[in-house]
Design a protein around this motif. Structure first.
Motif, PDB file in Angstrom:
ATOM      1  N   LEU A   1       0.834  -1.192   0.000  1.00  0.00           N
ATOM      2  CA  LEU A   1       0.000   0.000   0.000  1.00  0.00           C
ATOM      3  C   LEU A   1       0.874   1.248   0.000  1.00  0.00           C
ATOM      4  N   LEU A   2       0.361   2.312  -0.582  1.00  0.00           N
ATOM      5  CA  LEU A   2       1.069   3.583  -0.505  1.00  0.00           C
ATOM      6  C   LEU A   2       1.205   4.034   0.949  1.00  0.00           C
ATOM      7  N   LEU A   3       0.218   3.672   1.765  1.00  0.00           N
ATOM      8  CA  LEU A   3       0.281   4.007   3.186  1.00  0.00           C
ATOM      9  C   LEU A   3       1.463   3.327   3.857  1.00  0.00           C
ATOM     10  N   ASP A   4       1.795   2.108   3.413  1.00  0.00           N
ATOM     11  CA  ASP A   4       2.938   1.397   3.982  1.00  0.00           C
ATOM     12  C   ASP A   4       4.245   2.127   3.680  1.00  0.00           C
ATOM     13  N   ALA A   5       4.306   2.764   2.513  1.00  0.00           N
ATOM     14  CA  ALA A   5       5.508   3.524   2.168  1.00  0.00           C
ATOM     15  C   ALA A   5       5.581   4.825   2.959  1.00  0.00           C
ATOM     16  N   ALA A   6       4.421   5.436   3.209  1.00  0.00           N
ATOM     17  CA  ALA A   6       4.394   6.715   3.923  1.00  0.00           C
ATOM     18  C   ALA A   6       4.675   6.544   5.407  1.00  0.00           C
ATOM     19  N   LEU A   7       4.096   5.514   6.030  1.00  0.00           N
ATOM     20  CA  LEU A   7       4.270   5.290   7.474  1.00  0.00           C
ATOM     21  C   LEU A   7       4.269   3.780   7.736  1.00  0.00           C
ATOM     22  N   PRO A   8       5.384   3.129   7.437  1.00  0.00           N
ATOM     23  CA  PRO A   8       5.432   1.667   7.565  1.00  0.00           C
ATOM     24  C   PRO A   8       5.428   1.157   9.000  1.00  0.00           C
ATOM     25  N   GLU A   9       5.980   1.927   9.917  1.00  0.00           N
ATOM     26  CA  GLU A   9       6.043   1.533  11.324  1.00  0.00           C
ATOM     27  C   GLU A   9       5.213   2.511  12.144  1.00  0.00           C
ATOM     28  N   PHE A  10       4.302   1.953  12.951  1.00  0.00           N
ATOM     29  CA  PHE A  10       3.403   2.814  13.717  1.00  0.00           C
ATOM     30  C   PHE A  10       2.973   2.095  14.982  1.00  0.00           C
ATOM     31  N   ARG A  11       2.574   2.860  15.967  1.00  0.00           N
ATOM     32  CA  ARG A  11       2.187   2.316  17.271  1.00  0.00           C
ATOM     33  C   ARG A  11       0.669   2.327  17.454  1.00  0.00           C
ATOM     34  N   PHE A  12       0.006   3.305  16.857  1.00  0.00           N
ATOM     35  CA  PHE A  12      -1.430   3.493  17.067  1.00  0.00           C
ATOM     36  C   PHE A  12      -2.145   3.488  15.717  1.00  0.00           C
TER      37      PHE A  12
ATOM     38  N   ARG B   1      -3.023   6.703  -5.947  1.00  0.00           N
ATOM     39  CA  ARG B   1      -3.074   5.728  -7.039  1.00  0.00           C
ATOM     40  C   ARG B   1      -4.466   5.802  -7.628  1.00  0.00           C
ATOM     41  N   ALA B   2      -4.551   6.231  -8.885  1.00  0.00           N
ATOM     42  CA  ALA B   2      -5.842   6.519  -9.517  1.00  0.00           C
ATOM     43  C   ALA B   2      -6.804   5.350  -9.368  1.00  0.00           C
ATOM     44  N   GLY B   3      -8.003   5.662  -8.872  1.00  0.00           N
ATOM     45  CA  GLY B   3      -9.034   4.650  -8.720  1.00  0.00           C
ATOM     46  C   GLY B   3      -8.819   3.687  -7.577  1.00  0.00           C
ATOM     47  N   ARG B   4      -7.765   3.885  -6.769  1.00  0.00           N
ATOM     48  CA  ARG B   4      -7.439   2.892  -5.750  1.00  0.00           C
ATOM     49  C   ARG B   4      -7.099   3.473  -4.372  1.00  0.00           C
ATOM     50  N   GLU B   5      -6.129   4.393  -4.309  1.00  0.00           N
ATOM     51  CA  GLU B   5      -5.652   4.845  -3.003  1.00  0.00           C
ATOM     52  C   GLU B   5      -5.486   6.356  -2.944  1.00  0.00           C
ATOM     53  N   ILE B   6      -5.713   6.900  -1.753  1.00  0.00           N
ATOM     54  CA  ILE B   6      -5.453   8.307  -1.451  1.00  0.00           C
ATOM     55  C   ILE B   6      -4.808   8.345  -0.069  1.00  0.00           C
ATOM     56  N   VAL B   7      -3.618   8.940   0.034  1.00  0.00           N
ATOM     57  CA  VAL B   7      -2.884   8.955   1.301  1.00  0.00           C
ATOM     58  C   VAL B   7      -2.480  10.388   1.639  1.00  0.00           C
ATOM     59  N   PHE B   8      -2.727  10.799   2.885  1.00  0.00           N
ATOM     60  CA  PHE B   8      -2.359  12.140   3.320  1.00  0.00           C
ATOM     61  C   PHE B   8      -1.908  12.086   4.772  1.00  0.00           C
ATOM     62  N   GLY B   9      -1.144  13.095   5.201  1.00  0.00           N
ATOM     63  CA  GLY B   9      -0.616  13.039   6.557  1.00  0.00           C
ATOM     64  C   GLY B   9      -0.315  14.411   7.134  1.00  0.00           C
ATOM     65  N   ALA B  10       0.023  14.425   8.416  1.00  0.00           N
ATOM     66  CA  ALA B  10       0.353  15.661   9.118  1.00  0.00           C
ATOM     67  C   ALA B  10       1.239  15.335  10.307  1.00  0.00           C
ATOM     68  N   VAL B  11       1.901  16.345  10.818  1.00  0.00           N
ATOM     69  CA  VAL B  11       2.749  16.217  12.002  1.00  0.00           C
ATOM     70  C   VAL B  11       2.270  17.237  13.028  1.00  0.00           C
ATOM     71  N   GLY B  12       2.061  16.795  14.259  1.00  0.00           N
ATOM     72  CA  GLY B  12       1.576  17.731  15.270  1.00  0.00           C
ATOM     73  C   GLY B  12       1.702  17.194  16.677  1.00  0.00           C
ATOM     74  N   LYS B  13       1.438  18.070  17.634  1.00  0.00           N
ATOM     75  CA  LYS B  13       1.342  17.704  19.047  1.00  0.00           C
ATOM     76  C   LYS B  13      -0.131  17.789  19.411  1.00  0.00           C
TER      77      LYS B  13
ATOM     78  N   ASP C   1       9.597  15.396   2.666  1.00  0.00           N
ATOM     79  CA  ASP C   1      10.332  15.277   3.929  1.00  0.00           C
ATOM     80  C   ASP C   1       9.593  14.450   4.973  1.00  0.00           C
ATOM     81  N   TYR C   2       8.367  14.051   4.666  1.00  0.00           N
ATOM     82  CA  TYR C   2       7.518  13.414   5.676  1.00  0.00           C
ATOM     83  C   TYR C   2       8.092  12.081   6.156  1.00  0.00           C
ATOM     84  N   VAL C   3       8.454  11.203   5.246  1.00  0.00           N
ATOM     85  CA  VAL C   3       8.902   9.857   5.630  1.00  0.00           C
ATOM     86  C   VAL C   3      10.117   9.921   6.544  1.00  0.00           C
ATOM     87  N   GLY C   4      11.061  10.793   6.226  1.00  0.00           N
ATOM     88  CA  GLY C   4      12.295  10.861   6.999  1.00  0.00           C
ATOM     89  C   GLY C   4      12.244  11.780   8.205  1.00  0.00           C
ATOM     90  N   PHE C   5      11.115  12.431   8.443  1.00  0.00           N
ATOM     91  CA  PHE C   5      11.027  13.363   9.568  1.00  0.00           C
ATOM     92  C   PHE C   5      11.119  12.600  10.891  1.00  0.00           C
TER      93      PHE C   5
END
Length: 220
Positions: A14-25, A109-121, A136-140
């Protein structure tokens, strides 16, 4: 004796796996929609996040206006927050102001996936956002922040329907922010589910209405 050849299923990343492959929540909700995948994808892209009505979301929006009410100032109605605004050139407003639009497009990915994100407290009484550009999101990894990514993924479901999933993931950049977000998440996680399901209902209604109006609406 079973003589059928064995089939090994290959999972598609998934494109989401590329954007945030490791997560806790995380939180994931899904819905079956009586419309073709491309129609559902278009309805998800056109979603105005402020059009979602649920007791929780309405309460959050009301609470945002409390400071203005206390000061007897007019409550400013926020502009539409369409998912497509993140992806369409020059549609996202003042990109230099994180308060104007902290969310960024992370992949489509046309017709399949939409991925978006943000950084915050987000655990603060007033959320502190940190604008991080898509590249810069993946490496932040600056300590003290929560990285949030969300995705709509559409799957064909039978001949005339689609399965739409809405997943939200969060990874924090250090142990202290993980602890802070964890306490916050225990409180808000059920409400996040309510909002995700509200978004799916809104998308489903729009997609099914669009499918009925289209001469090809019965085709998958």
């Amino acid at each position: 004796m079973n003589t059928q050849p064995s089939v090994t299923a290959t999972a598609e990343p998934l494109l989401l796996d590329a954007a945030l492959p490791e997560f806790r929540f995380s939180r994931l909700e899904c819905a079956v929609i009586a419309a073709a995948p491309d129609v559902v994808h278009g309805a998800a892209r056109d979603l105005d996040m402020l059009s979602i009505h649920s007791p929780l979301f309405d309460a959050v929006m009301w609470a945002r206006g409390v400071p203005d009410r206390v000061r007897r100032r007019p409550v400013v109605t926020p502009p539409p927050m369409r998912v497509s605004d993140l992806f369409d050139t020059d549609a996202g407003g003042d990109q230099g102001d994180p308060e104007a639009q902290p969310w960024v497009a992370l992949g489509e990915r046309a017709g399949r996936e939409i991925v978006f994100g943000a950084v915050g407290k987000v655990w603060k009484p007033t959320i502190e956002w940190r604008r991080v550009e898509p590249g810069d999101y993946v490496g932040f990894d600056e300590p003290g922040w929560a990285k949030m990514a969300a995705a709509f993924v559409v799957h064909p479901y039978g001949a005339r329907r689609s399965l739409l999933t809405y997943e939200a993931r969060t990874a924090c950049t250090d142990s202290d922010s993980t602890t802070r977000f964890g306490r916050y998440w225990m409180f808000v996680s059920p409400g996040v589910g309510v909002v995700l399901r509200g978004a799916l209902r809104t998308i489903g209604k729009a997609a099914e209405a669009a499918g009925e109006q289209s001469p090809r609406g019965d085709e998958a």
